[in-house]
Design a protein around this motif. Sequence first.
Motif, PDB file in Angstrom:
ATOM      1  N   VAL A 109     -43.249  51.837  48.181  1.00  0.00           N
ATOM      2  CA  VAL A 109     -42.417  52.716  49.005  1.00  0.00           C
ATOM      3  C   VAL A 109     -42.134  54.018  48.273  1.00  0.00           C
ATOM      4  CG1 VAL A 109     -40.122  53.032  50.015  1.00  0.00           C
ATOM      5  CG2 VAL A 109     -41.345  50.875  50.353  1.00  0.00           C
ATOM      6  N   PHE A 110     -41.665  53.922  47.041  1.00  0.00           N
ATOM      7  CA  PHE A 110     -41.330  55.121  46.265  1.00  0.00           C
ATOM      8  C   PHE A 110     -42.560  55.990  46.010  1.00  0.00           C
ATOM      9  CE2 PHE A 110     -37.773  52.311  44.546  1.00  0.00           C
ATOM     10  CZ  PHE A 110     -36.844  52.832  45.432  1.00  0.00           C
ATOM     11  N   LEU A 111     -43.679  55.353  45.664  1.00  0.00           N
ATOM     12  CA  LEU A 111     -44.908  56.104  45.419  1.00  0.00           C
ATOM     13  C   LEU A 111     -45.409  56.776  46.692  1.00  0.00           C
ATOM     14  CD1 LEU A 111     -46.832  53.617  43.083  1.00  0.00           C
ATOM     15  CD2 LEU A 111     -45.990  55.890  42.449  1.00  0.00           C
ATOM     16  N   VAL A 163     -51.936  55.726  45.472  1.00  0.00           N
ATOM     17  CA  VAL A 163     -51.046  54.789  46.177  1.00  0.00           C
ATOM     18  C   VAL A 163     -51.873  53.805  47.006  1.00  0.00           C
ATOM     19  CG1 VAL A 163     -49.122  54.558  47.777  1.00  0.00           C
ATOM     20  CG2 VAL A 163     -49.237  56.532  46.256  1.00  0.00           C
ATOM     21  N   VAL A 194     -44.700  52.628  54.175  1.00  0.00           N
ATOM     22  CA  VAL A 194     -43.273  52.720  53.868  1.00  0.00           C
ATOM     23  C   VAL A 194     -42.456  51.883  54.846  1.00  0.00           C
ATOM     24  CG1 VAL A 194     -41.269  54.272  53.819  1.00  0.00           C
ATOM     25  CG2 VAL A 194     -43.428  54.979  52.756  1.00  0.00           C
ATOM     26  N   TYR A 222     -41.278  47.768  46.789  1.00  0.00           N
ATOM     27  CA  TYR A 222     -40.505  48.985  46.550  1.00  0.00           C
ATOM     28  C   TYR A 222     -41.257  50.026  45.725  1.00  0.00           C
ATOM     29  CZ  TYR A 222     -36.174  47.802  48.940  1.00  0.00           C
ATOM     30  OH  TYR A 222     -35.233  47.543  49.902  1.00  0.00           O
ATOM     31  N   PRO A 223     -42.046  49.617  44.698  1.00  0.00           N
ATOM     32  CA  PRO A 223     -42.860  50.637  44.034  1.00  0.00           C
ATOM     33  C   PRO A 223     -43.789  51.360  45.003  1.00  0.00           C
ATOM     34  CG  PRO A 223     -42.750  48.678  42.673  1.00  0.00           C
ATOM     35  CD  PRO A 223     -42.097  48.323  43.985  1.00  0.00           C
ATOM     36  N   ASN A 282     -45.364  65.290  48.382  1.00  0.00           N
ATOM     37  CA  ASN A 282     -46.156  66.147  47.509  1.00  0.00           C
ATOM     38  C   ASN A 282     -47.384  66.719  48.205  1.00  0.00           C
ATOM     39  OD1 ASN A 282     -48.443  66.064  44.984  1.00  0.00           O
ATOM     40  ND2 ASN A 282     -46.484  67.046  44.568  1.00  0.00           N
ATOM     41  N   GLU A 311     -43.054  48.152  54.023  1.00  0.00           N
ATOM     42  CA  GLU A 311     -42.639  47.621  52.729  1.00  0.00           C
ATOM     43  C   GLU A 311     -41.163  47.857  52.399  1.00  0.00           C
ATOM     44  OE1 GLU A 311     -44.323  45.654  50.918  1.00  0.00           O
ATOM     45  OE2 GLU A 311     -46.216  45.816  52.016  1.00  0.00           O
ATOM     46  N   VAL A 312     -40.464  48.659  53.184  1.00  0.00           N
ATOM     47  CA  VAL A 312     -39.060  48.912  52.879  1.00  0.00           C
ATOM     48  C   VAL A 312     -38.217  47.654  53.040  1.00  0.00           C
ATOM     49  CG1 VAL A 312     -38.263  49.581  55.195  1.00  0.00           C
ATOM     50  CG2 VAL A 312     -37.247  50.665  53.166  1.00  0.00           C
ATOM     51  N   VAL A 341     -43.673  57.641  49.417  1.00  0.00           N
ATOM     52  CA  VAL A 341     -42.780  58.745  49.799  1.00  0.00           C
ATOM     53  C   VAL A 341     -43.060  59.967  48.933  1.00  0.00           C
ATOM     54  CG1 VAL A 341     -40.384  59.532  49.811  1.00  0.00           C
ATOM     55  CG2 VAL A 341     -40.963  57.279  50.744  1.00  0.00           C
ATOM     56  N   ALA A 342     -43.196  59.751  47.608  1.00  0.00           N
ATOM     57  CA  ALA A 342     -43.478  60.864  46.703  1.00  0.00           C
ATOM     58  C   ALA A 342     -44.825  61.505  47.033  1.00  0.00           C
ATOM     59  CB  ALA A 342     -43.463  60.370  45.252  1.00  0.00           C
TER      60      ALA A 342
END
Length: 245
Positions: free
Chosen positions: A55-57, A81, A136, A52-53, A64, A139-140, A59-60
């Motif tokens: 995934v969040f990284l 990432v 993503v 999940y880290p 960006n 790993e989701v 996506v960000a």
Amino acid sequence: MEIMMPGCWLLPHIFAAFSVTYLFGYFVIFRNWSPKYRPDASSCFISLFHGYPAVFLAVAAILNQPVRGFASPNTNFQNLVLDFSIGYFTVDLLHYLILIPGDYLFIAHHLATLFVFVTCRYLVVHGAFSILVLLVLAEVTSACQNVWTLAGLRKADLPIAARIHKNLSPPFYGLYTIMRGFIGPVFFYKMSAYYLSGKASNVIPIWVSAAWIVVVGGAILVSIMWISNLWMQFFKDENVEKKDS
């Protein structure tokens, strides 16, 4: 505007962090587990800190990126990432090489995955958009899969583990099927069509993009076969339970 990341090389620190996390899981969290299950459990443990880290990284980092495209140059954030995932997969690869050297499928998977990440990060320094989208999608399902796997390791001797494994199977299988069986192949098709057209050949050599296509395509195919077998076993078990009831 791109988020600026530290200029220092973080990969050794990331590798060290995942190594310590693995050892903590092996010698502390799962110290009372059977030696047969401790390696797999410890692998799941570090995967929980990556999935999940990542995934969040990812996506960000994608959001960006000033210009998003299959051949866009990597941003500093995207490279961070990629380093995060390279560190994780290197530690998990060592886990297999040292403790489970006979698991050739996972060893091959990790080597191929590292090839894609490393070439994107350090060789061509372009194409992180496509690699992070795939990350993503992969790993989701990670957290759900790791809990399911941990419960499966202990389902024979812990009733609560058996219940968790059984109850978690349908939603996990469903999410995995959507990500790896539908969304993943659609994105893979678009990525492959772009790279094979030669539009990215000025920044990503055709042999690199072709290798990415082979690796990703193979991974998707194996994933579909794996989840299909799990679905068949699930319905088989359900039919057996109905007949016995």
